[in-house]
Design a protein around this motif. Structure first.
Motif, mmCIF file in Angstrom:
data_model
loop_
_atom_site.group_PDB
_atom_site.id
_atom_site.type_symbol
_atom_site.label_atom_id
_atom_site.label_comp_id
_atom_site.label_asym_id
_atom_site.label_seq_id
_atom_site.Cartn_x
_atom_site.Cartn_y
_atom_site.Cartn_z
ATOM 1 N N VAL A 53 0.968 -1.333 -0.177
ATOM 2 C CA VAL A 53 0.010 0.172 -0.024
ATOM 3 C C VAL A 53 0.821 2.015 -0.142
ATOM 4 O O VAL A 53 0.899 2.099 -1.074
ATOM 5 C CB VAL A 53 -1.362 0.244 1.167
ATOM 6 N N HIS A 54 2.375 1.707 0.680
ATOM 7 C CA HIS A 54 2.925 2.649 0.785
ATOM 8 C C HIS A 54 3.291 2.567 -0.689
ATOM 9 O O HIS A 54 4.251 3.586 -0.870
ATOM 10 C CB HIS A 54 3.473 2.404 2.060
ATOM 11 N N ALA A 55 4.211 1.628 -0.734
ATOM 12 C CA ALA A 55 4.729 1.926 -2.273
ATOM 13 C C ALA A 55 3.899 2.268 -3.242
ATOM 14 O O ALA A 55 4.409 2.829 -4.243
ATOM 15 C CB ALA A 55 5.095 0.414 -2.511
ATOM 16 N N TYR A 61 1.986 9.326 -5.468
ATOM 17 C CA TYR A 61 2.559 10.838 -5.636
ATOM 18 C C TYR A 61 3.422 11.640 -6.268
ATOM 19 O O TYR A 61 3.422 12.608 -6.638
ATOM 20 C CB TYR A 61 3.362 11.667 -3.486
ATOM 21 N N ILE A 62 4.946 10.193 -6.036
ATOM 22 C CA ILE A 62 5.625 11.152 -7.443
ATOM 23 C C ILE A 62 5.096 11.097 -8.916
ATOM 24 O O ILE A 62 4.961 12.483 -9.096
ATOM 25 C CB ILE A 62 6.400 9.733 -7.565
ATOM 26 N N LEU A 67 3.243 15.199 -12.995
ATOM 27 C CA LEU A 67 2.345 15.378 -13.665
ATOM 28 C C LEU A 67 1.950 17.367 -12.936
ATOM 29 O O LEU A 67 1.688 17.732 -14.152
ATOM 30 C CB LEU A 67 1.353 14.817 -14.083
ATOM 31 N N GLN A 68 1.688 17.512 -12.552
ATOM 32 C CA GLN A 68 1.271 18.774 -11.740
ATOM 33 C C GLN A 68 2.090 20.136 -11.836
ATOM 34 O O GLN A 68 2.365 21.022 -12.459
ATOM 35 C CB GLN A 68 0.722 18.946 -10.177
#
Length: 85
Positions: A53-55, A61-62, A67-68
């Motif tokens: 889940v964390h990976a 997030y990355i 993309l932003q």
């Protein structure tokens, strides 16, 4: 599953390209684990689940951050089966 070229270091094995891991969904009782190992098995399952889940959350997030901040970022080059498996 593993070929003779597979090496083992510190108790963990390195799989060759093309090797697969099979996952089967069933209850702990139905897989035939001895009772004294059930608690430890549940601990390992919790660790693997939390790590996965964390990976994936960190990957999300990355990608979203990139993309932003970079309109030229081509996410399609990262979305392939080798990334996810």
């Amino acid at each position: 599953m593993s070929s003779p070229a597979t090496s083992t270091t510190s108790g963990s094995s390195v799989r060759d390209v093309g090797d697969r891991i099979l996952s089967v969904k069933c209850s702990i009782q139905s897989i035939g684990w001895r009772e004294e190992y059930h608690e430890r098995l549940l601990e390992v399952v919790d660790i693997v689940h939390a790590t996965t889940v964390h990976a994936f959350s960190f990957s999300k997030y990355i990608f979203l951050n990139e993309l932003q901040t970079n309109q030229d970022f081509d996410i399609a080059i990262f979305l392939n089966s080798r990334f996810f498996f």
